[in-house]
Design an enzyme around this catalytic site. Structure first.
Site, PDB file in Angstrom:
ATOM      1  N   SER A 277      43.429   7.433  53.370  1.00 33.43           N
ATOM      2  CA  SER A 277      44.569   7.917  52.583  1.00 33.43           C
ATOM      3  C   SER A 277      45.801   8.088  53.457  1.00 33.43           C
ATOM      4  CB  SER A 277      44.239   9.258  51.920  1.00 33.43           C
ATOM      5  OG  SER A 277      43.163   9.133  51.030  1.00 33.43           O
TER       6      SER A 277
HETATM    7  N1  SAH Z   1      39.460  10.621  52.249  1.00 36.66           N
HETATM    8  C1  SAH Z   1      39.276   9.220  52.559  1.00 36.66           C
HETATM    9  C2  SAH Z   1      39.784   8.361  51.419  1.00 36.66           C
HETATM   10  C3  SAH Z   1      39.026   7.125  51.302  1.00 36.66           C
HETATM   11  S1  SAH Z   1      39.428   6.130  49.898  1.00 36.66           S
HETATM   12  C4  SAH Z   1      40.010   8.863  53.830  1.00 36.66           C
HETATM   13  O1  SAH Z   1      41.079   9.421  54.077  1.00 36.66           O
HETATM   14  O2  SAH Z   1      39.558   7.991  54.566  1.00 36.66           O
HETATM   15  C5  SAH Z   1      38.323   6.745  48.656  1.00 36.66           C
HETATM   16  C6  SAH Z   1      36.863   6.695  48.974  1.00 36.66           C
HETATM   17  O3  SAH Z   1      36.164   7.112  47.804  1.00 36.66           O
HETATM   18  C7  SAH Z   1      36.320   5.311  49.310  1.00 36.66           C
HETATM   19  O4  SAH Z   1      35.667   5.369  50.542  1.00 36.66           O
HETATM   20  C8  SAH Z   1      35.353   5.002  48.167  1.00 36.66           C
HETATM   21  O5  SAH Z   1      34.230   4.220  48.557  1.00 36.66           O
HETATM   22  C9  SAH Z   1      34.949   6.407  47.732  1.00 36.66           C
HETATM   23  N2  SAH Z   1      34.417   6.497  46.376  1.00 36.66           N
HETATM   24  C10 SAH Z   1      34.794   5.804  45.278  1.00 36.66           C
HETATM   25  N3  SAH Z   1      34.072   6.189  44.202  1.00 36.66           N
HETATM   26  C11 SAH Z   1      33.211   7.154  44.640  1.00 36.66           C
HETATM   27  C12 SAH Z   1      32.194   7.940  44.012  1.00 36.66           C
HETATM   28  N4  SAH Z   1      31.892   7.812  42.706  1.00 36.66           N
HETATM   29  N5  SAH Z   1      31.523   8.842  44.756  1.00 36.66           N
HETATM   30  C13 SAH Z   1      31.790   9.004  46.080  1.00 36.66           C
HETATM   31  N6  SAH Z   1      32.735   8.280  46.734  1.00 36.66           N
HETATM   32  C14 SAH Z   1      33.439   7.364  46.024  1.00 36.66           C
END
Ligand code: SAH
Length: 213
Positions: A64
């Site tokens: 993010s």
């Molecule tokens: N906080 C993270 C954001 C990653 S993007 C960072 O800063 O790196 C969002 C993440 O949510 C992705 O890794 C994706 O695989 C995950 N995601 C999507 N749907 C999900 C679900 N149902 N349960 C858990 N994780 C999920």
């Protein structure tokens, strides 16, 4: 896995940029200044680490944007020892920020490749969530509920009921809701049945998906 004075300088600048964009929580800004974000992305793209933008990590996911991480962290108003559930671990950067704020963090990732990568990386830099779970965030984490705060870091097409149900009274769920773009939405649990809802502006996240079995 090097962290140098140059990286430190770039982090100080990034913290100033976030302050100019409206982040006022000094503990959150301190986390931005201390956590080596460049180690959370592929080393060949290190030069992008301290710009205020999202960036691709593994498996078509993104880390993010720093402003988004700071905004979500500030909005949750995390206090030491609070029990927090994070949905969407991704790179683990937001997890590291929550831990820097001294929360007890439970975090869930549904993408297996990313789960494995982040699970092996976080201990190397001393980032220790209470539990790191491979699973489907739509279900929350019933066995550890209730939580003081729940943070979702993927764009949710709707608000999953289990997440609301797993909040303490007085607890907060912060979730970006929408398909193409999302409205950052805060729910505060007022009683067993009542929730106050606040809409806090537009953001863009990768989608929250249901778990592939
Ligand atoms: N906080 C993270 C954001 C990653 S993007 C960072 O800063 O790196 C969002 C993440 O949510 C992705 O890794 C994706 O695989 C995950 N995601 C999507 N749907 C999900 C679900 N149902 N349960 C858990 N994780 C999920």
């Amino acid at each position: 896995m090097k962290d140098t004075a140059k990286h430190q300088g770039l982090r100080n600048q990034l913290a100033k940029i976030l302050e100019a964009k409206g982040i006022t929580d000094q503990n959150v800004l301190d986390a931005i200044r201390k956590i080596p974000r460049h180690l959370f992305i592929d080393s060949s793209f290190e030069s992008h680490a301290y710009q205020d933008k999202a960036f691709p990590i593994a498996a078509e996911q993104t880390i993010s944007q720093p402003y988004t991480v700071a905004f979500q962290s500030q909005t949750l108003a995390v206090k030491p020892s609070e029990k927090i559930l994070e949905i969407g671990t991704g790179s683990g950067y937001q997890t590291a920020v929550l831990l820097h704020l001294k929360a007890i963090v439970y975090t869930i990732e549904r993408q297996h490749e990313l789960f494995k990568k982040t699970a092996s990386f976080l201990p190397k830099i001393g980032v220790k969530p209470k539990r790191f779970i491979f699973g489907d965030g739509y279900k929350g984490l019933q066995e550890e509920a209730p939580f003081d705060k729940i943070i979702v870091t993927a764009g949710a097409p709707f608000v999953p009921n289990p997440l609301l149900a797993q909040l303490k009274i007085g607890g907060k769920l912060l979730i970006p809701v929408g398909n193409e773009t999302q409205i950052m939405t805060l729910f505060i649990r007022k009683s067993q049945k009542e929730f106050e809802k606040q809409e806090l502006g537009d953001f863009a996240f990768v989608p929250m998906l249901e778990k592939k079995n």
